[in-house]
Structure formats: structure tokens, C-alpha cells
Design a protein around this motif. Structure first.
Motif, PDB file in Angstrom:
ATOM      1  N   ALA A 157       0.827  -1.209   0.000  1.00  0.00           N
ATOM      2  CA  ALA A 157       0.000   0.000   0.000  1.00  0.00           C
ATOM      3  C   ALA A 157       0.860   1.257   0.000  1.00  0.00           C
ATOM      4  CB  ALA A 157      -0.927  -0.007   1.212  1.00  0.00           C
ATOM      5  N   ALA A 158       2.017   1.191   0.689  1.00  0.00           N
ATOM      6  CA  ALA A 158       2.904   2.353   0.754  1.00  0.00           C
ATOM      7  C   ALA A 158       3.672   2.579  -0.542  1.00  0.00           C
ATOM      8  CB  ALA A 158       3.882   2.182   1.916  1.00  0.00           C
ATOM      9  N   LEU A 159       4.059   1.491  -1.205  1.00  0.00           N
ATOM     10  CA  LEU A 159       4.942   1.605  -2.366  1.00  0.00           C
ATOM     11  C   LEU A 159       4.257   1.330  -3.700  1.00  0.00           C
ATOM     12  CD1 LEU A 159       8.109  -0.123  -0.877  1.00  0.00           C
ATOM     13  CD2 LEU A 159       7.647   2.320  -1.083  1.00  0.00           C
ATOM     14  N   TYR A 160       3.168   0.574  -3.674  1.00  0.00           N
ATOM     15  CA  TYR A 160       2.438   0.248  -4.911  1.00  0.00           C
ATOM     16  C   TYR A 160       0.937   0.446  -4.692  1.00  0.00           C
ATOM     17  CZ  TYR A 160       6.850  -2.010  -6.221  1.00  0.00           C
ATOM     18  OH  TYR A 160       8.169  -2.272  -6.506  1.00  0.00           O
ATOM     19  N   PRO A 161       0.519   1.662  -4.346  1.00  0.00           N
ATOM     20  CA  PRO A 161      -0.903   1.896  -4.056  1.00  0.00           C
ATOM     21  C   PRO A 161      -1.796   1.557  -5.250  1.00  0.00           C
ATOM     22  CG  PRO A 161       0.270   3.968  -4.345  1.00  0.00           C
ATOM     23  CD  PRO A 161       1.311   2.895  -4.272  1.00  0.00           C
ATOM     24  N   ASP A 162      -2.979   1.054  -4.922  1.00  0.00           N
ATOM     25  CA  ASP A 162      -4.013   0.707  -5.901  1.00  0.00           C
ATOM     26  C   ASP A 162      -3.695  -0.541  -6.720  1.00  0.00           C
ATOM     27  OD1 ASP A 162      -5.595   2.921  -5.164  1.00  0.00           O
ATOM     28  OD2 ASP A 162      -4.406   4.222  -6.456  1.00  0.00           O
ATOM     29  N   ILE A 163      -2.647  -1.261  -6.376  1.00  0.00           N
ATOM     30  CA  ILE A 163      -2.339  -2.497  -7.076  1.00  0.00           C
ATOM     31  C   ILE A 163      -3.346  -3.574  -6.662  1.00  0.00           C
ATOM     32  CG2 ILE A 163      -0.771  -3.546  -5.379  1.00  0.00           C
ATOM     33  CD1 ILE A 163       1.076  -4.231  -7.740  1.00  0.00           C
ATOM     34  N   SER A 164      -3.534  -4.578  -7.515  1.00  0.00           N
ATOM     35  CA  SER A 164      -4.441  -5.683  -7.212  1.00  0.00           C
ATOM     36  C   SER A 164      -3.713  -6.738  -6.382  1.00  0.00           C
ATOM     37  CB  SER A 164      -4.954  -6.315  -8.515  1.00  0.00           C
ATOM     38  OG  SER A 164      -5.736  -7.452  -8.239  1.00  0.00           O
ATOM     39  N   VAL A 165      -4.260  -7.031  -5.196  1.00  0.00           N
ATOM     40  CA  VAL A 165      -3.663  -8.018  -4.293  1.00  0.00           C
ATOM     41  C   VAL A 165      -4.720  -9.055  -3.922  1.00  0.00           C
ATOM     42  CG1 VAL A 165      -2.517  -8.425  -2.080  1.00  0.00           C
ATOM     43  CG2 VAL A 165      -2.079  -6.298  -3.349  1.00  0.00           C
ATOM     44  N   SER A 166      -4.445 -10.314  -4.255  1.00  0.00           N
ATOM     45  CA  SER A 166      -5.344 -11.412  -3.898  1.00  0.00           C
ATOM     46  C   SER A 166      -4.782 -12.136  -2.685  1.00  0.00           C
ATOM     47  CB  SER A 166      -5.497 -12.391  -5.064  1.00  0.00           C
ATOM     48  OG  SER A 166      -6.113 -11.759  -6.168  1.00  0.00           O
ATOM     49  N   ILE A 167      -5.674 -12.544  -1.787  1.00  0.00           N
ATOM     50  CA  ILE A 167      -5.287 -13.211  -0.541  1.00  0.00           C
ATOM     51  C   ILE A 167      -5.780 -14.653  -0.563  1.00  0.00           C
ATOM     52  CG2 ILE A 167      -5.491 -13.224   1.972  1.00  0.00           C
ATOM     53  CD1 ILE A 167      -3.888 -10.853   0.880  1.00  0.00           C
ATOM     54  N   ARG A 168      -4.858 -15.577  -0.317  1.00  0.00           N
ATOM     55  CA  ARG A 168      -5.209 -16.994  -0.238  1.00  0.00           C
ATOM     56  C   ARG A 168      -4.904 -17.504   1.164  1.00  0.00           C
ATOM     57  NH1 ARG A 168      -2.540 -20.987  -4.550  1.00  0.00           N
ATOM     58  NH2 ARG A 168      -3.725 -19.586  -5.940  1.00  0.00           N
TER      59      ARG A 168
END
Length: 301
Positions: free
Chosen positions: A145-156
Motif C-alpha cells: 500500500a505504501a509503495l504500490y498503491p491501488d495495485i491488485s492483491v489477492s489473498i489466499r
């Protein structure tokens, strides 16, 4: 001697600053300007509790990390991992400050993964998969969130319910955070952050995909399928500690002559159109990087 609170530590150790400090420290460690022997781990007699001691030294500061790891605490309200990092002046031995060790570990480990993304991932990155829902999963989401805001992150997570709960808990972060639907999405980066003793990631090693293995810090632990390790270009953060700690590489039986230090990627850019695995085992030199930031911060006040 100053005792920094968790809140103070997080305020000083921002991710951009910490990633830059890690770059400098990795290069200094590779040159031999930082000394960091293997950690000492001692079990308590007739108990599952561990004591870990991790020293590191530079020309400016002397750092000692002491951790207690008590698995039985999981059944109570007490934390499983506790400890502190002390920092002294290398010239005169004066004790300067103390930091909360679990907080620094959380920050510098996720910051190291961010450095690996910068150096080893094919840019630009758009989709990331995080496997795990524990403390390091939280730290990695905060770092992204600090370095790549708005990127898509999926949680498994272990279940869809855990994945959904995790995403809900971190919904205020500037990320496109969602549970992993296991729909064959083409992730640019996969990050595993568990304490598994069984393979949890067994998808083909793909050209242009970076896999970052953060867990499996003991020989009997494993997250990444051996086939992935053997079919990837492999980097580690610490070539001194990895042969006795990097469970994924040990269990894959990969020859250590084929494993490269992350410092090499700082010197020459790797070819990114190939499967790349970065195995993070951690060492006190990375704690020293965090202490160096605090040391310089205190000196400017």
C-alpha cells in the motif's frame, strides 16, 4: 538509553526509507563492512520454547537482537514471539536505544520483499498473490500500500472465510484487495508468508513471474514445491544463513552453487523473462539496517 515504542518505531521506519537503507546495508554486508554471524538458537529443556540471539556490527553501531519464541503461548493471550533489539555505539560501547524486535522484524522483512520486487520482478507489476493471513501478510499488504498503491492483491488463506475476513480487516488500505478465487489468474508476483511444513504453492514456474518465499525458515519447513525451486533462477538474502535455514531450497536439493545473493541483483540487472524465486531467511544485518535509520534519525534531532 532511549526505548522506542512500537508507534514511534513505525513512524521512523517508513517503507521508502527502510528499502533504501536495506539497499545500502546489503551492499555493505556483501563487501564485508558489516559482520553478521549465524544466529544462535537454543531450546529450553523439556519445553518447546526457543531463545534466539542475532548480533550484527558495523563501524558505527553494534546491534543485538534477542527473541523468545514460545509456541505454547498460542493457546493464551500471550504473544508467541517477543523480544528486543538493542543498539550501541561502536566507538565507545554506549547503549543508545532499544526497539521492539517483532515490530522491526515485521517491517524489515516486508521491506526486503519490496526490494526484491523492485530488483527481480518484471515491471510494471499489476497483480500480486499473497498466501497466508498472519502478521507477515498484514505487513506485506501495508508495504504494498505504501509503495504500490491501488495495485491488485489477492489473498489466499486456509479457507475462503479467512481470506474474506482478512480483506475486510484491511479494507482501509489503498489496495484492490480481494480473496483469491483460484481462477487461474496470471499473477506477476506470488508471496508466501506461512509457517507451513507442507507445500502450499505448486503452480508451474512461469517466465516473468517472481515468487517470494518468506516462511520456511527452518529445514523441516516448506512452502514452495521443489519443482518450482529447481526450475527457477534462485536468489537469497543471506548466503551464510540460508544453507541451514532455507527449508524450500534445502528440501528441493538445489546445489548452493546455483543460488545467488540478492546483492548481485543490485550490481547487475537480472534477466526477468524467466522464473525467479527469492528466498528470504532474514539475518541481523537487516535489523542493523533498521537501527541505522533510527540512529541517523536520533542524530538529526
Amino acid at each position: 538509553m532511549k526505548f522506542y515504542s512500537i508507534a514511534e518505531t513505525k513512524k521512523i521506519l517508513t517503507y521508502p526509507v527502510l528499502v533504501e537503507a536495506l539497499k545500502q546495508t546489503i551492499q555493505a554486508y556483501d563487501r564485508g563492512d558489516i559482520h553478521c554471524p549465524e544466529r544462535v538458537t537454543t531450546m529450553a529443556p523439556d519445553r518447546s520454547s526457543l531463545l534466539m540471539v542475532m548480533p550484527a556490527t558495523s563501524r558505527e553501531i553494534l546491534v543485538t537482537k534477542i527473541l523468545t519464541i514460545c509456541p505454547d503461548n498460542a493457546a493464551s493471550e500471550r504473544p508467541v514471539i517477543q523480544g528486543q533489539i538493542s543498539c550501541a555505539d561502536a566507538e565507545n560501547g554506549k547503549m543508545l536505544f532499544v526497539l521492539d524486535a517483532p515490530t522491526v522484524t515485521m517491517l524489515r522483512t516486508s521491506a526486503l520483499s519490496m526490494l526484491a520486487i523492485e530488483l527481480l520482478a518484471k515491471q510494471p507489476i499489476e497483480k500480486i498473490l499473497i498466501i497466508g493471513t498472519g502478521v507477515q501478510a498484514v505487513a506485506h499488504c501495508e508495504a504494498l500500500a505504501a509503495l504500490y498503491p491501488d495495485i491488485s492483491v489477492s489473498i489466499r488463506g486456509r479457507s475462503m472465510e479467512r481470506s474474506r475476513a482478512f480483506c475486510q480487516r484491511l479494507s482501509s488500505l489503498p489496495l484492490r484487495l480481494q480473496p483469491d478465487e483460484r481462477d487461474g489468474s496470471d499473477f506477476d508476483v506470488v508471496i508466501t508468508v506461512t509457517s507451513s511444513r507442507e507445500v502450499i504453492y505448486n503452480e508451474p514456474a512461469l517466465a516473468g513471474r517472481l515468487v517470494i518465499a518468506v516462511g520456511a525458515f527452518r529445514p523441516e519447513m516448506i512452502e514452495i514445491a521443489p519443482e518450482i525451486v529447481r526450475n527457477s533462477v534462485v536468489y537469497v538474502d543471506d548466503l551464510i544463513g540460508a544453507p541451514s535455514e532455507a527449508g524450500d531450497i534445502i528440501q528441493a536439493g538445489l546445489e548452493w552453487s546455483k543460488v545467488q545473493p540478492l546483492a548481485l541483483a543490485l550490481e547487475s540487472k537480472p534477466l526477468k523473462d524467466q522464473p525467479i524465486l527469492f528466498k528470504s531467511v532474514g539475518c541481523a544485518a537487516w535489523d542493523l539496517a533498521a537501527c541505522q535509520v533510527v540512529y541517523e534519525f536520533a542524530g538529526k534531532r
